[in-house]
Write a protein that holds these residues in place. Structure first.
Motif, PDB file in Angstrom:
ATOM      1  N   MET A 296       0.929  -1.193   0.180  1.00 19.11           N
ATOM      2  CA  MET A 296       0.047  -0.127   0.006  1.00 19.11           C
ATOM      3  C   MET A 296       0.904   1.199  -0.007  1.00 19.11           C
ATOM      4  SD  MET A 296      -3.048  -0.735   2.496  1.00 19.11           S
ATOM      5  CE  MET A 296      -3.381   1.271   2.860  1.00 19.11           C
ATOM      6  N   SER A 297       0.472   2.389  -0.552  1.00 16.63           N
ATOM      7  CA  SER A 297       1.060   3.598  -0.665  1.00 16.63           C
ATOM      8  C   SER A 297       0.397   4.914  -0.609  1.00 16.63           C
ATOM      9  CB  SER A 297       2.175   3.677  -2.012  1.00 16.63           C
ATOM     10  OG  SER A 297       2.434   5.043  -2.298  1.00 16.63           O
ATOM     11  N   SER A 298       0.596   5.852  -0.038  1.00 17.19           N
ATOM     12  CA  SER A 298       0.032   6.990   0.240  1.00 17.19           C
ATOM     13  C   SER A 298       1.052   8.179   0.293  1.00 17.19           C
ATOM     14  CB  SER A 298      -0.770   7.157   1.321  1.00 17.19           C
ATOM     15  OG  SER A 298      -0.121   6.944   2.612  1.00 17.19           O
ATOM     16  N   ALA A 299       0.169   9.344  -0.057  1.00 21.90           N
ATOM     17  CA  ALA A 299       1.217  10.602  -0.158  1.00 21.90           C
ATOM     18  C   ALA A 299       0.647  11.629   0.612  1.00 21.90           C
ATOM     19  CB  ALA A 299       1.361  11.046  -1.665  1.00 21.90           C
ATOM     20  N   VAL A 300       1.369  12.387   1.575  1.00 23.60           N
ATOM     21  CA  VAL A 300       0.811  13.738   2.197  1.00 23.60           C
ATOM     22  C   VAL A 300       2.038  14.606   1.893  1.00 23.60           C
ATOM     23  CG1 VAL A 300      -0.411  12.491   4.150  1.00 23.60           C
ATOM     24  CG2 VAL A 300       2.006  12.692   4.492  1.00 23.60           C
ATOM     25  N   GLU A 301       1.776  15.877   2.416  1.00 24.22           N
ATOM     26  CA  GLU A 301       2.443  16.937   2.355  1.00 24.22           C
ATOM     27  C   GLU A 301       3.537  16.893   3.668  1.00 24.22           C
ATOM     28  OE1 GLU A 301       0.496  20.854   0.471  1.00 24.22           O
ATOM     29  OE2 GLU A 301      -0.678  20.122   1.891  1.00 24.22           O
ATOM     30  N   VAL A 302       2.907  16.700   4.665  1.00 20.51           N
ATOM     31  CA  VAL A 302       3.918  16.380   5.900  1.00 20.51           C
ATOM     32  C   VAL A 302       3.710  15.131   6.613  1.00 20.51           C
ATOM     33  CG1 VAL A 302       4.571  17.699   8.190  1.00 20.51           C
ATOM     34  CG2 VAL A 302       3.662  18.823   6.437  1.00 20.51           C
ATOM     35  N   ALA A 303       4.954  14.433   6.858  1.00 18.92           N
ATOM     36  CA  ALA A 303       4.802  13.346   7.698  1.00 18.92           C
ATOM     37  C   ALA A 303       5.604  13.371   9.239  1.00 18.92           C
ATOM     38  CB  ALA A 303       5.284  12.131   6.854  1.00 18.92           C
ATOM     39  N   VAL A 304       5.098  12.950  10.044  1.00 21.92           N
ATOM     40  CA  VAL A 304       5.693  13.088  11.391  1.00 21.92           C
ATOM     41  C   VAL A 304       6.031  11.623  11.955  1.00 21.92           C
ATOM     42  CG1 VAL A 304       5.359  14.195  13.781  1.00 21.92           C
ATOM     43  CG2 VAL A 304       4.325  15.257  11.707  1.00 21.92           C
ATOM     44  N   ILE A 305       7.418  11.545  12.239  1.00 27.20           N
ATOM     45  CA  ILE A 305       7.636  10.174  12.894  1.00 27.20           C
ATOM     46  C   ILE A 305       7.451  10.392  14.592  1.00 27.20           C
ATOM     47  CG2 ILE A 305       9.290   8.528  13.102  1.00 27.20           C
ATOM     48  CD1 ILE A 305       8.273   8.780  10.290  1.00 27.20           C
ATOM     49  N   GLY A 306       6.718   9.748  15.210  1.00 29.71           N
ATOM     50  CA  GLY A 306       6.666   9.553  16.627  1.00 29.71           C
ATOM     51  C   GLY A 306       5.397  10.239  17.170  1.00 29.71           C
ATOM     52  N   GLY A 307       4.688   9.337  18.013  1.00 29.14           N
ATOM     53  CA  GLY A 307       3.467   9.554  18.398  1.00 29.14           C
ATOM     54  C   GLY A 307       3.385   9.893  19.709  1.00 29.14           C
ATOM     55  N   GLY A 308       4.403  10.577  20.285  1.00 30.14           N
ATOM     56  CA  GLY A 308       4.478  11.421  21.606  1.00 30.14           C
ATOM     57  C   GLY A 308       3.777  12.467  21.497  1.00 30.14           C
ATOM     58  N   ILE A 309       3.808  13.364  22.651  1.00 28.23           N
ATOM     59  CA  ILE A 309       3.087  14.754  22.461  1.00 28.23           C
ATOM     60  C   ILE A 309       3.668  15.593  21.571  1.00 28.23           C
ATOM     61  CG2 ILE A 309       4.672  15.592  24.386  1.00 28.23           C
ATOM     62  CD1 ILE A 309       0.927  16.196  23.918  1.00 28.23           C
ATOM     63  N   LEU A 310       5.196  15.541  21.470  1.00 30.26           N
ATOM     64  CA  LEU A 310       5.623  16.369  20.432  1.00 30.26           C
ATOM     65  C   LEU A 310       5.325  16.129  19.009  1.00 30.26           C
ATOM     66  CD1 LEU A 310       8.974  17.652  21.647  1.00 30.26           C
ATOM     67  CD2 LEU A 310       6.765  18.582  22.236  1.00 30.26           C
ATOM     68  N   GLY A 311       5.107  14.686  18.626  1.00 33.47           N
ATOM     69  CA  GLY A 311       4.791  14.302  17.386  1.00 33.47           C
ATOM     70  C   GLY A 311       3.374  14.681  17.082  1.00 33.47           C
ATOM     71  N   VAL A 312       2.403  14.392  17.920  1.00 33.88           N
ATOM     72  CA  VAL A 312       0.912  14.550  17.623  1.00 33.88           C
ATOM     73  C   VAL A 312       0.670  16.091  17.570  1.00 33.88           C
ATOM     74  CG1 VAL A 312       0.344  12.166  18.642  1.00 33.88           C
ATOM     75  CG2 VAL A 312       0.045  14.319  20.033  1.00 33.88           C
ATOM     76  N   GLY A 313       1.551  16.887  18.392  1.00 30.36           N
ATOM     77  CA  GLY A 313       1.393  18.212  18.573  1.00 30.36           C
ATOM     78  C   GLY A 313       1.715  18.940  17.290  1.00 30.36           C
ATOM     79  N   ALA A 314       2.747  18.391  16.808  1.00 26.74           N
ATOM     80  CA  ALA A 314       3.349  18.968  15.279  1.00 26.74           C
ATOM     81  C   ALA A 314       2.358  18.510  14.060  1.00 26.74           C
ATOM     82  CB  ALA A 314       4.570  18.341  14.926  1.00 26.74           C
ATOM     83  N   ALA A 315       1.795  17.304  14.304  1.00 27.20           N
ATOM     84  CA  ALA A 315       0.831  16.727  13.129  1.00 27.20           C
ATOM     85  C   ALA A 315      -0.453  17.681  13.309  1.00 27.20           C
ATOM     86  CB  ALA A 315       0.439  15.198  13.354  1.00 27.20           C
ATOM     87  N   GLN A 316      -0.826  17.972  14.573  1.00 27.93           N
ATOM     88  CA  GLN A 316      -2.083  18.822  14.714  1.00 27.93           C
ATOM     89  C   GLN A 316      -2.008  20.370  14.276  1.00 27.93           C
ATOM     90  OE1 GLN A 316      -2.726  20.843  18.242  1.00 27.93           O
ATOM     91  NE2 GLN A 316      -4.938  20.523  18.500  1.00 27.93           N
ATOM     92  N   ALA A 317      -0.781  20.851  14.441  1.00 28.00           N
ATOM     93  CA  ALA A 317      -0.410  22.186  14.036  1.00 28.00           C
ATOM     94  C   ALA A 317      -0.268  22.543  12.605  1.00 28.00           C
ATOM     95  CB  ALA A 317       1.031  22.727  14.847  1.00 28.00           C
ATOM     96  N   CYS A 318       0.204  21.208  11.937  1.00 31.38           N
ATOM     97  CA  CYS A 318       0.550  21.345  10.531  1.00 31.38           C
ATOM     98  C   CYS A 318      -1.122  21.239   9.738  1.00 31.38           C
ATOM     99  CB  CYS A 318       1.455  20.168  10.123  1.00 31.38           C
ATOM    100  SG  CYS A 318       3.158  20.286  10.612  1.00 31.38           S
ATOM    101  N   ALA A 319      -1.697  20.290  10.320  1.00 35.82           N
ATOM    102  CA  ALA A 319      -3.214  20.123   9.751  1.00 35.82           C
ATOM    103  C   ALA A 319      -3.793  21.390  10.001  1.00 35.82           C
ATOM    104  CB  ALA A 319      -3.804  18.948  10.553  1.00 35.82           C
ATOM    105  N   ALA A 320      -3.719  22.019  11.309  1.00 39.39           N
ATOM    106  CA  ALA A 320      -4.494  23.298  11.339  1.00 39.39           C
ATOM    107  C   ALA A 320      -4.024  24.365  10.471  1.00 39.39           C
ATOM    108  CB  ALA A 320      -4.176  23.825  12.903  1.00 39.39           C
ATOM    109  N   ALA A 321      -2.758  24.369  10.144  1.00 35.13           N
ATOM    110  CA  ALA A 321      -2.254  25.502   9.035  1.00 35.13           C
ATOM    111  C   ALA A 321      -2.461  25.345   7.436  1.00 35.13           C
ATOM    112  CB  ALA A 321      -0.573  25.512   9.307  1.00 35.13           C
ATOM    113  N   GLY A 322      -3.208  24.018   7.358  1.00 33.14           N
ATOM    114  CA  GLY A 322      -3.745  23.461   6.129  1.00 33.14           C
ATOM    115  C   GLY A 322      -3.115  22.645   5.534  1.00 33.14           C
TER     116      GLY A 322
END
Ligand code: FAD
Length: 392
Positions: free
Chosen positions: A1-27
């Motif tokens: 399986m393959s997918s594509a995104v603009e930003v990928a974040v490695i790590g599901g600790g608070i800083l990883g999920v926080g970075a993902a949330q911020a990038c998604a909020a920024a569009g």
């Protein structure tokens, strides 16, 4: 399986999920990739404080304290169900290294850095006027000169991480877990990531990559082609004991009689959380555990201040902190999150260190890097006002 995104974040600790949330909020379209379980690393092993870090005033980290106090105010607003004010007591004895004047000056400055908020206040009371709850706690009164009271906040670090993840998913973030990054190959438009999932592999392509691997940050960098230079770090383990009985519904900020470090006694789910320690760590962060020496150190500190309390250890846990490599005690090193750029990898940032309290601010700083690399997008939300969801 393959997918594509603009930003990928490695790590599901608070800083990883926080970075993902911020990038998604920024569009940006975004994916967060976690090898084992959300918050399974340092983000479930913290002291669970949302705080400015009173002790960082001693090492003159004023901008970190100011920024953390701003984040504390924001989190109290956007997640009142997860972040609650907590009163702290600092007892001062004749033998205490940090005297009453030093503490009053430090608490005054802490209040100023917090701005005009209700949590900026502090007070002091004499031993003869201790409130009932404090007398009932069993705090040693022999040699007691005064007891300060100030405010910070407490959370459940796992629940906070899960709430930020849910918020990120609500903004469209793809969450991959368990999915371990095995290889990252630089391409013309960013990276091709190979993930190990369910005994198979999955490919994710991204335009920008955020390495939020926590104590594994340099192991993640070791998987890059071409090679991505890491930053020299020291890893330091910190341990906590969960004890019965509950000592008090307020927290204590104590000076260890052994080495004068700050040790917290915190109310925690009807019990007491006692921590923390600082000990060099060199191993697999997934295997970190509390040592006999740390257990003895914490219990000796508790016994010194609460001689009549008979603690029973219900649970114990240790976590690993990333600090910039350097000489001297871990306590003296900066606690800000460092953004590391590996030469030859313009679409990659690695996060070193940082704090639970600062996850939202760190996320905003990640967005600034992504904007430089991919250009701006139309924002979907503002994480400063977006309320975090209730998670079960
Ligand atoms: C003892 C201690 C007490 C602390 N107390 C506080 C406090 O009270 N308040 C505060 O603000 N801060 C505190 N901190 C700091 C705070 O806990 C950390 O800064 C924060 O949790 C770090 O989060 P992180 O996301 O960077 O790392 P982690 O939570 O460790 O997350 C990294 C994640 O990356 C994943 N990962 C690694 N390699 C891969 C791979 N190849 N593929 C996929 N996933 C991978 C791991 O499984 C892990 O889940 C404390 C730290 C320690 C050590």
């Amino acid at each position: 399986m393959s997918s594509a995104v603009e930003v990928a974040v490695i790590g599901g600790g608070i800083l990883g999920v926080g970075a993902a949330q911020a990038c998604a909020a920024a569009g940006y379209s975004c994916a967060v990739i976690e090898q084992a379980d959300w918050a399974c690393g340092t983000s479930s092993r913290s002291s669970k404080l949302i705080h400015g870090g009173l002790r960082y005033l001693e090492t003159k980290q004023f901008s970190l304290v100011r920024e953390s106090l701003c984040e504390r105010a924001i989190l109290l607003r956007i997640a009142p169900h997860l972040v609650r004010p907590l009163a702290f007591r600092i007892p001062v004895y004749g033998s205490t290294r940090r005297g009453a004047l030093t503490l009053a000056a430090g608490l005054g400055l802490y209040g100023v850095l917090a701005g005009w908020t209700p949590l900026a206040r502090y007070s002091a009371c004499l031993p003869g006027r201790l409130p009932k709850s404090l007398r009932a706690s069993g705090l040693k009164t022999e040699g007691l000169k005064t007891v300060f009271r100030y405010w910070d906040a407490q959370t459940d670090d796992v629940q906070l991480t899960r709430a930020v993840l849910r918020s990120a998913q609500d903004l469209g973030v793809q969450a991959h877990c368990p999915a371990k990054l095995m290889a990252a190959e630089r391409t013309d438009g960013g990276y091709r990531l190979e993930l190990a999932v369910d005994g198979g592999t999955r490919e994710v392509r991204c335009g920008y990559l955020v390495n939020a691997g926590g104590p594994w940050v340099n192991e993640v960098l070791a998987r890059f082609a071409p090679e991505a230079a890491p930053r020299p770090i020291d890893r330091v383990q910190g341990s906590h004991l969960v004890l019965e009985p509950a000592i008090c519904d307020e927290a204590f900020y104590l000076e260890s009689p052994i080495d004068q470090r700050a040790v917290f006694v915190l109310p925690w789910k009807g019990m007491t959380l006692l921590g923390t320690t600082e000990r060099p760590f060199d191993g697999d962060p997934a295997q970190v555990s509390v040592s006999d020496g740390e257990r003895d150190y914490l219990l000796a500190t508790l016994r010194h201040y609460f001689p009549d309390v008979q603690p029973r250890i219900v649970r114990e846990f240790a976590g690993v902190r990333v600090l910039p490599h350097g000489d001297g005690r871990a306590f003296q090193r900066p606690r800000d999150c460092v953004f590391h750029l590996s030469p030859g990898h313009p679409h990659l940032v690695s996060l070193y260190g940082g704090k639970l309290t600062g996850y939202r601010h760190t996320g905003q700083d990640v967005v600034a890097k992504v904007v430089q690399s991919l250009g701006p997008r139309a924002a979907k939300a503002d994480t400063e006002t977006l309320r975090l969801p209730v998670v079960s």
